[in-house]
Design a protein around this motif. Structure first.
Motif, PDB file in Angstrom:
ATOM      1  N   MET A 197       0.827  -5.425   0.074  1.00 55.81           N
ATOM      2  CA  MET A 197      -0.510  -6.023   0.042  1.00 55.81           C
ATOM      3  C   MET A 197      -0.684  -7.079   1.133  1.00 55.81           C
ATOM      4  N   TYR A 198       0.363  -7.885   1.355  1.00 56.45           N
ATOM      5  CA  TYR A 198       0.168  -9.013   2.264  1.00 56.45           C
ATOM      6  C   TYR A 198       0.021  -8.565   3.710  1.00 56.45           C
ATOM      7  N   LEU A 199       0.364  -7.307   3.995  1.00 56.49           N
ATOM      8  CA  LEU A 199       0.214  -6.800   5.358  1.00 56.49           C
ATOM      9  C   LEU A 199      -1.039  -5.927   5.524  1.00 56.49           C
ATOM     10  N   LYS A 206      11.732  -4.867   1.927  1.00 61.74           N
ATOM     11  CA  LYS A 206      12.910  -4.012   1.731  1.00 61.74           C
ATOM     12  C   LYS A 206      12.564  -2.912   0.723  1.00 61.74           C
ATOM     13  N   HIS A 207      11.920  -3.299  -0.350  1.00 60.80           N
ATOM     14  CA  HIS A 207      11.554  -2.305  -1.370  1.00 60.80           C
ATOM     15  C   HIS A 207      10.650  -1.218  -0.791  1.00 60.80           C
ATOM     16  N   CYS A 208       9.716  -1.648   0.061  1.00 65.84           N
ATOM     17  CA  CYS A 208       8.773  -0.689   0.641  1.00 65.84           C
ATOM     18  C   CYS A 208       9.503   0.444   1.357  1.00 65.84           C
ATOM     19  N   ASN A 209      10.645   0.132   1.921  1.00 66.67           N
ATOM     20  CA  ASN A 209      11.392   1.158   2.655  1.00 66.67           C
ATOM     21  C   ASN A 209      12.292   1.994   1.751  1.00 66.67           C
ATOM     22  N   TYR A 241       7.699 -11.761   3.151  1.00 73.22           N
ATOM     23  CA  TYR A 241       8.186 -11.400   1.814  1.00 73.22           C
ATOM     24  C   TYR A 241       9.269 -10.336   1.950  1.00 73.22           C
ATOM     25  N   PRO A 242      10.480 -10.767   2.312  1.00 73.11           N
ATOM     26  CA  PRO A 242      11.532  -9.813   2.718  1.00 73.11           C
ATOM     27  C   PRO A 242      11.950  -8.839   1.617  1.00 73.11           C
TER      28      PRO A 242
END
Lengths: 367, 259
Positions: free
Chosen positions: B204-206, B225-228, B220-221
């Protein structure tokens, strides 16, 4: 309150009786496909509706209220702005302005219950960003005059055409005069869904695209959010129902106009003021509003004789408790306030029989 | 929500906390409540994906001042359009909500507060009333399916199963695991006829829609990471055992054939 009327104001029972055979397979088709949000019926509706509006683009939404909200949002209405509108409408037209942080600036109405265009100009300030005329009762406002003023001051017009689908002024359709036009397809409207619904109209491709996006969370595609939006989509089921009913809209309007003519020809009571239609108008009679100095007595009398009537609307917006903060007071809008005590909506729906209208007329003549 | 990071974000202007019980997996509410109470902040639970989820036997939606559920067609308890429900234990909020959803009308003619047009259609309420008695069994079937997937997928080294705390009831609106070579796995599964998905590939933040908040990549690292790594597998109550086994077998095949 639960009185059984021999002539009810609206008649959903009859609508269902006439449409059941057609509607049940439509329900089944939508449910079988399992496409409930978005879908083919929405696309069809958005094309079909253009025929009744002579506009280039339409967006199917979950309510007329949200059509106004999204419309105002896209006209750039932001906190501190002013929007000129009327105090005799349904509350939603004012609420949407307030929720965007803007200020509704009320203008009184003419004897036809529509905005008094002669009083608009004096209300325009540097903060005025839009004019929102309301085509009350299914009769279009004096859009020629209003557009002249809007053009002169470079202010946008958004039409609250919730009650006026198919209505015309100078042969032009309601909803097609302003930058944006908004319809409601609420169950009580001439073109009605089986739940809340609304439609936004525009000739501006950018507004169309943005309205579509805003109504769907601001999503550009499944994964990308371009702007913060709303969830204001029309359901596919409601769109399917509307697509079916749109086929009859012309007939519905014809029938309602015929009913109005019956009233014109049969009501003959000098104490009653009837609505009228000017030569350049084509009114669709979402409501058929008469005016009487003894309104409450008349309503009661009709009720006792089995005729259900309604009042649209008995309490002007500026006198509602919710509007306290807007700072208006009693006697600010004399015509609106006077009309609110006189107006009475007679049954006008397309399911009425000729003899029922004659019966109502006779009762009124005897009053 | 990493509850241990919440307190440092509270400012004088903070008015509420909105934890999202994502995927049917609740936020750590016992800890979050402590922070909220200490700072005198109300909690509004976004429980849209978590109906009947619980921690210590207290259901999602019951922890905050209000809880929001979605009834969207894709949810565990669904109607056939958009729709939602708010729950609250506060009588005053209940009264106000009933006004707000219907234009603020206290009766046909009087507007008490300016409201919205946010009513649920009767047709949809009928659908909801029909499915609601099945809510418990639906979530139980999803839990059984998830347990089955957990037991098989946990044996694959390249797959990491999220924690499954004992005092949580996870209702698996989405069944998500972390996967190595996620994109390749996703494509492979789709090729093999499994409708795997990513919820959601762009944090969301991007999103463009929030560019005015001036976040930048890397803020929000863990989210990044989760997104990948996240992948969502079907887990719904309509799946049979054969289909579940096919999912596990396909994932296993993917990693074995990679070597």
């Amino acid at each position: 309150m639960n009185q059984k009327y021999s002539i009810p104001y609206v008649n959903f029972g009859l609508q269902w009786k006439f449409e059941k055979k057609n509607l049940l397979p439509i329900f089944e088709k939508v449910f079988r496909k399992g496409q409930f949000v978005g879908g083919a019926e929405i696309d069809i509706l958005e094309k079909k509706i253009l025929k009744f509006t002579n506009s280039n683009y339409s967006v199917a939404l979950n309510s007329g209220t949200d059509a106004l909200t999204i419309g105002l949002h896209l006209l750039g209405i932001r906190p501190g702005d002013e929007v000129i509108t009327v105090p005799n409408s349904f509350i939603a037209s004012t609420a949407v302005i307030v929720h965007l942080g803007a200020k509704p600036i009320f203008v009184d109405v003419l004897d036809d219950q529509n905005i008094n265009y002669k009083m608009i100009e004096e209300k325009i300030t540097k903060k005025t960003k839009a004019i929102m005329p309301v085509h009350l009762t299914g009769r279009v406002c004096r859009m020629d005059k209003i557009l002249n003023i809007a053009n002169k001051y470079k202010i946008k017009v958004i039409e609250d055409a919730a009650q006026a689908i198919g209505s015309k002024f100078n042969k032009k359709f309601a909803g097609s005069f302003g930058k944006i036009g908004c319809f409601s397809t609420h169950p009580l409207k001439n073109l009605n869904a089986s739940g809340d619904g609304g439609i936004l109209l525009t000739n501006d491709k950018r507004i169309y695209k943005n309205a579509k996006m805003l109504s769907n969370h601001g999503l550009e595609n499944r994964d990308t959010v371009k702007k913060f939006g709303y969830v204001s989509r029309m359901d596919n089921l409601q769109a399917a129902i509307l697509n079916f009913r749109l086929n009859n809209l012309k007939e519905i309007i014809k029938k309602r106009r015929k009913n109005a003519d019956l009233y014109f020809n049969n009501i003959n009571n000098h104490k009653i003021k009837l609505p009228y239609e000017n030569i350049n108008e084509f009114n669709t009679y979402h409501t058929f509003v008469i005016q009487s100095e003894e309104r409450d007595k008349l309503k009661n009398y009709l009720s006792k004789n089995g005729v259900e009537t309604a009042i649209h609307y008995p309490k002007p917006i500026h006198l509602q408790p919710a509007a306290k903060k807007l700072g208006y007071k009693k006697n600010d809008f004399n015509i609106t306030e006077a009309q609110s005590k006189k107006i009475l909506s007679l049954p006008i729906n397309q399911f009425l029989k000729k003899y029922e209208i004659i019966q109502i007329s006779k009762l009124i003549n005897r009053f | 929500m990493n509850v241990s990071l919440v307190e440092e974000k509270i400012s004088k202007r903070t008015k509420a906390i909105v934890p999202v019980h994502f995927t049917g997996y609740m936020t750590n509410m016992p800890e979050l409540i402590k922070i909220a109470e200490k700072n005198n902040l109300p909690i509004i639970e976004d429980a849209c994906q978590s109906i009947l989820g619980s921690i210590n036997n207290i259901n999602a939606g019951n922890w905050g001042i209000t809880g929001a559920f979605s009834l969207h067609p894709l949810k565990n308890i669904n109607v056939w359009s958009d729709g939602g429900i708010i729950v609250t234990n506060d009588k005053k909020i209940d009264t106000e909500l009933r006004l707000l959803r219907n234009h603020g009308l206290i009766n046909r003619d009087s507007v008490e507060i300016l409201g919205y047009n946010s009513r649920l259609d009767t047709i949809q309420a009928i659908v909801g009333n029909w499915i609601l008695p099945k809510a418990k069994s639906i979530s139980e079937e999803r839990i059984l399916n998830a347990n089955f997937l957990d037991s098989k997928l946990s044996k694959i080294k390249a797959i990491k199963i999220p924690p499954r705390p004992k005092n949580y009831r996870l209702v698996y609106h989405l069944y998500i695991v972390f996967a190595e070579q996620r994109d390749e796995l996703l494509n492979y599964c789709i090729d093999q006829g499994i409708e795997a998905k990513i919820h959601y590939p762009i944090p969301m933040y991007l999103q463009k829609g929030v560019s005015f908040l001036n976040h930048k990549k890397g803020d929000y690292p863990v989210t990044d990471k989760h997104c990948n790594e996240i992948i969502t597998f079907p887990c719904d109550q309509h799946l049979d055992k054969e289909q579940l086994e096919y999912i596990c077998k396909t994932v296993k095949n993917f990693y074995e054939s990679e070597i």
